[in-house]
Design a protein around this motif. Sequence first.
Motif, mmCIF file in Angstrom:
data_model
loop_
_atom_site.group_PDB
_atom_site.id
_atom_site.type_symbol
_atom_site.label_atom_id
_atom_site.label_comp_id
_atom_site.label_asym_id
_atom_site.label_seq_id
_atom_site.Cartn_x
_atom_site.Cartn_y
_atom_site.Cartn_z
ATOM 1 N N PRO A 175 -37.954 -63.860 -8.322
ATOM 2 C CA PRO A 175 -38.284 -64.592 -9.561
ATOM 3 C C PRO A 175 -39.730 -64.423 -9.998
ATOM 4 C CG PRO A 175 -36.976 -65.956 -8.104
ATOM 5 C CD PRO A 175 -37.349 -64.741 -7.308
ATOM 6 N N ASP A 187 -36.063 -66.425 -20.217
ATOM 7 C CA ASP A 187 -34.908 -65.591 -19.841
ATOM 8 C C ASP A 187 -35.104 -64.137 -20.245
ATOM 9 O OD1 ASP A 187 -34.698 -65.767 -22.574
ATOM 10 O OD2 ASP A 187 -32.561 -66.224 -22.603
ATOM 11 N N ASP A 206 -33.158 -61.623 -18.259
ATOM 12 C CA ASP A 206 -31.715 -61.837 -18.084
ATOM 13 C C ASP A 206 -30.985 -60.864 -18.999
ATOM 14 O OD1 ASP A 206 -29.148 -62.675 -17.712
ATOM 15 O OD2 ASP A 206 -29.464 -64.739 -18.384
ATOM 16 N N ARG A 224 -33.281 -61.676 -12.526
ATOM 17 C CA ARG A 224 -32.989 -62.269 -13.830
ATOM 18 C C ARG A 224 -33.968 -63.376 -14.212
ATOM 19 N NH1 ARG A 224 -27.194 -65.130 -13.580
ATOM 20 N NH2 ARG A 224 -27.762 -65.494 -15.765
ATOM 21 N N LYS A 225 -34.686 -63.943 -13.238
ATOM 22 C CA LYS A 225 -35.654 -65.002 -13.518
ATOM 23 C C LYS A 225 -37.088 -64.498 -13.490
ATOM 24 C CE LYS A 225 -32.695 -68.788 -11.960
ATOM 25 N NZ LYS A 225 -32.546 -69.953 -11.032
#
Length: 304
Positions: free
Chosen positions: A46, A170, A173, A164-165
């Motif tokens: 992340p 986002d 994503d 995706r983070k």
Amino acid sequence: MATALVAGLTHRGEPSDSRGPHTRQGARGGVDLLTRVTDYTARFGPGTGYRPPTRTERRTAASGLKLLLDGRPQQAEERLSSIDLSLGTVTDSATGRRYAEITDRTEAGPAPRGWGRVYVETGRPARWSVQIPHPVADRNTERLGVGVLRGGHGGVLVIAGAHRKAGRGDAADVAHRRDTVFDAFCDELAERRLPGLQLHGFADDSAPGRDVIASTGRGLVGRADGRLLADRLRERGFDVCRAWVRSCPLEGRTNVQGGKAAAEHVPFLHVEFANALRTDDRRTARAVDAMGRLTAAWERGRTA
């Protein structure tokens, strides 16, 4: 490097009988493609950062892939290089197959952009794609993707380049963003009318009792393909929720690659796998085998 690629790709992606040496690092027998991919995705998290591409960069990436698939690797290399993407080849030591590989030159730097990778089997025309939008975040989906690519011929593997983070909000994503290099690559494949198989993962308690959730996303054209895949998965002992038959969680209706495929009237399957399946080697192998029955139909230039 482009010369080595020419040995495996001819005009419009038609097969060639010539076999040039691989140009990436590795043993004389090649490199293990699964290890190469998982070593790459192991860095994702992340907080690893992500830079959204500009519109020009997205268009350039897509045009580079187009040139490669058209059998023009030298022009593809030049086009991709203009935005710091590299084009090379790898020989998979597990199968002996050669793949053109698009990578991001910033991957090893202090601030990777997170734009992803593409693998295209050389020596035969591209027939289908397998897409991995959430590597690491959807645990082991990258391993599933490599398994599907290895299990068939004429495949194109597209892997997102960040968790995706990663990045702000986002932004990374890619399954829900139109402004990514991943989406630009997938758009090019849809416009070439290549059917797509996009792989995701879900927590076991998100759909208790289910092993797989299969959906055609926004489109209808892939229903026959979905039935074929669901039937093959069921034969291998998996409980499959078929979104075209009943309401299922995680149906992928907002998936942007599925939306593009629907607009192009191209088969697209959004497939979610339970964590228990993705973390068990034997179950994973059975799932990959089932998906191979679908890609085999696509290899013959037809949908199910």
